[in-house]
Design an enzyme around this catalytic site. Sequence first.
Site, PDB file in Angstrom:
ATOM      1  N   ARG A  45       0.831  -1.207   0.000  1.00  0.00           N
ATOM      2  CA  ARG A  45       0.000   0.000   0.000  1.00  0.00           C
ATOM      3  C   ARG A  45       0.862   1.252   0.000  1.00  0.00           C
ATOM      4  NH1 ARG A  45      -1.434   1.545   4.777  1.00  0.00           N
ATOM      5  NH2 ARG A  45      -2.212  -0.478   5.434  1.00  0.00           N
ATOM      6  N   TYR A  97     -17.686  17.528 -13.708  1.00  0.00           N
ATOM      7  CA  TYR A  97     -18.092  16.124 -13.786  1.00  0.00           C
ATOM      8  C   TYR A  97     -19.125  15.863 -12.676  1.00  0.00           C
ATOM      9  CZ  TYR A  97     -17.734  11.090 -13.206  1.00  0.00           C
ATOM     10  OH  TYR A  97     -18.018   9.768 -13.080  1.00  0.00           O
ATOM     11  N   ASP A 169      -8.706  19.540 -12.828  1.00  0.00           N
ATOM     12  CA  ASP A 169      -9.043  18.212 -13.332  1.00  0.00           C
ATOM     13  C   ASP A 169      -8.733  18.228 -14.835  1.00  0.00           C
ATOM     14  OD1 ASP A 169     -10.308  16.000 -14.477  1.00  0.00           O
ATOM     15  OD2 ASP A 169     -11.988  16.043 -13.076  1.00  0.00           O
ATOM     16  N   LYS A 194     -10.157   7.386 -18.218  1.00  0.00           N
ATOM     17  CA  LYS A 194     -10.542   7.964 -19.504  1.00  0.00           C
ATOM     18  C   LYS A 194      -9.367   7.902 -20.480  1.00  0.00           C
ATOM     19  CE  LYS A 194     -14.168   8.562 -16.986  1.00  0.00           C
ATOM     20  NZ  LYS A 194     -14.491   9.768 -16.240  1.00  0.00           N
TER      21      LYS A 194
HETATM   22  C1  PLP Z   1     -14.800  10.137 -14.933  1.00  0.00           C
HETATM   23  C2  PLP Z   1     -14.368  11.435 -14.409  1.00  0.00           C
HETATM   24  C3  PLP Z   1     -14.017  11.602 -13.056  1.00  0.00           C
HETATM   25  C4  PLP Z   1     -14.146  10.466 -12.052  1.00  0.00           C
HETATM   26  O1  PLP Z   1     -13.227   9.456 -12.292  1.00  0.00           O
HETATM   27  P1  PLP Z   1     -13.495   7.883 -12.021  1.00  0.00           P
HETATM   28  O2  PLP Z   1     -12.241   7.265 -12.513  1.00  0.00           O
HETATM   29  O3  PLP Z   1     -14.716   7.488 -12.766  1.00  0.00           O
HETATM   30  O4  PLP Z   1     -13.675   7.726 -10.550  1.00  0.00           O
HETATM   31  C5  PLP Z   1     -13.564  12.846 -12.661  1.00  0.00           C
HETATM   32  N1  PLP Z   1     -13.465  13.883 -13.514  1.00  0.00           N
HETATM   33  C6  PLP Z   1     -13.807  13.768 -14.820  1.00  0.00           C
HETATM   34  C7  PLP Z   1     -13.687  14.945 -15.712  1.00  0.00           C
HETATM   35  C8  PLP Z   1     -14.268  12.544 -15.307  1.00  0.00           C
HETATM   36  O5  PLP Z   1     -14.621  12.441 -16.596  1.00  0.00           O
END
Ligand code: PLP
Length: 382
Positions: A45, A97, A169, A194
């Site tokens: 971890r 998001y 983000d 993504k």
């Molecule tokens: C999908 C997404 C998240 C969350 O991520 P996960 O891997 O699904 O937990 C956060 N920000 C954006 C812009 C996203 O598209």
Amino acid sequence: MDFSTLCIHSGYKPDCTGSVSAPIYTSTAYAHPGVQQSTGYDYIRTQNPTRESVERCLAALEGGTNGFAFASGMAALACLLELFQPGDHFIVTADLYGGSIRLFNTVSRKNGLTYTEVDTGNLEAVEKAYRPATKAIYIETPSNPTMQITDLRAISEWAHAKNLKVIVDNTFLTPYFQKPLLLGADIVLHSGTKYLGGHNDLLAGILVTKEEEDTAKIKFLQNTIGAVLSPFDSWLLLRGLKTLPLRMERHAASALRIAKWLKQQPQVREVFYPGLEDSPRYAANVKQVSGFGGMISFEAESEAFARSVLSKLKLVLFAESLGGTESLLTYPLLQTHSDVPREEALAKGINERLLRLSVGLEAPEDIIADLEQAFAAVAQEA
Ligand SMILES: *Cc1c(COP(=O)(O)O)cnc(C)c1O
């Protein structure tokens, strides 16, 4: 070194076996050479060599000092929010998001954090939202799903004068097209699920820091909270990163072509793609990005049309998520943003007519042909 070379070679160097691909270290424990001695690894971890490779790679790609890999994007965000104290206030981009909005409105509200949503592309609005308790600005640019743009240099300058942290983000554009840390941000977050993973087969989250103080705190929190990325998923993410530049070029080139096609369709009222030169945010965006990504939102002529198209597609899949090899079309109001109160969603432009397309790596002419046949099938039914 060029970005493409960093994607392939940063983070991992062939070990004593000469293994060209990073090995997957599943060992939970690491034997100590002696008392108070460590190989650099003690317990899975805390750190393991496979996760360390992908963390180093992402730090290099974002131009930061340290990367941290988590079990999901939401786990990365939840960990990041532990940097803050009850009473702290955030200014956040209005159409984030949906899952981030849900976390802010529930778990972190319970923990005493407060939020004001504004169009972070409008510095005056941001200034108005500022309070003595404000500690950070949390930005998505382009935002999701309405593709608003925030000038990262300008907002970072303003925020740092007030001693605020700037958190971005960067899921939509990836460091291939936008490097927030070099534009002034302090911390970058990703859903590695993504574009970074890129193949619709991996759940992962990333934080990248550049200040020593943030790095030390997040290292402590990552180990203490423990929602880390597994060795296998770390390897899968590392593999995805090797082709990031090739994939992003193709996503973006196809998206531009499809956005232009959509604009010509009588059933489409408006197309939101920041790479269209007549887009109102084009000028603000082009100063800070080297490409426009693979996400397009568009408003259909009616709710009935938007809903019907989703069931007429044959190649493009009606599914949530984004950034992978397969093209996915979503209905944000009922899917990604279903937890946003309806009135708020409508005020943000997330209405019954809005669809969001994640342009995949199929041939763009095949994606267009599928949309064309779906549009025609809906028109015939009407
Ligand atoms: C999908 C997404 C998240 C969350 O991520 P996960 O891997 O699904 O937990 C956060 N920000 C954006 C812009 C996203 O598209």
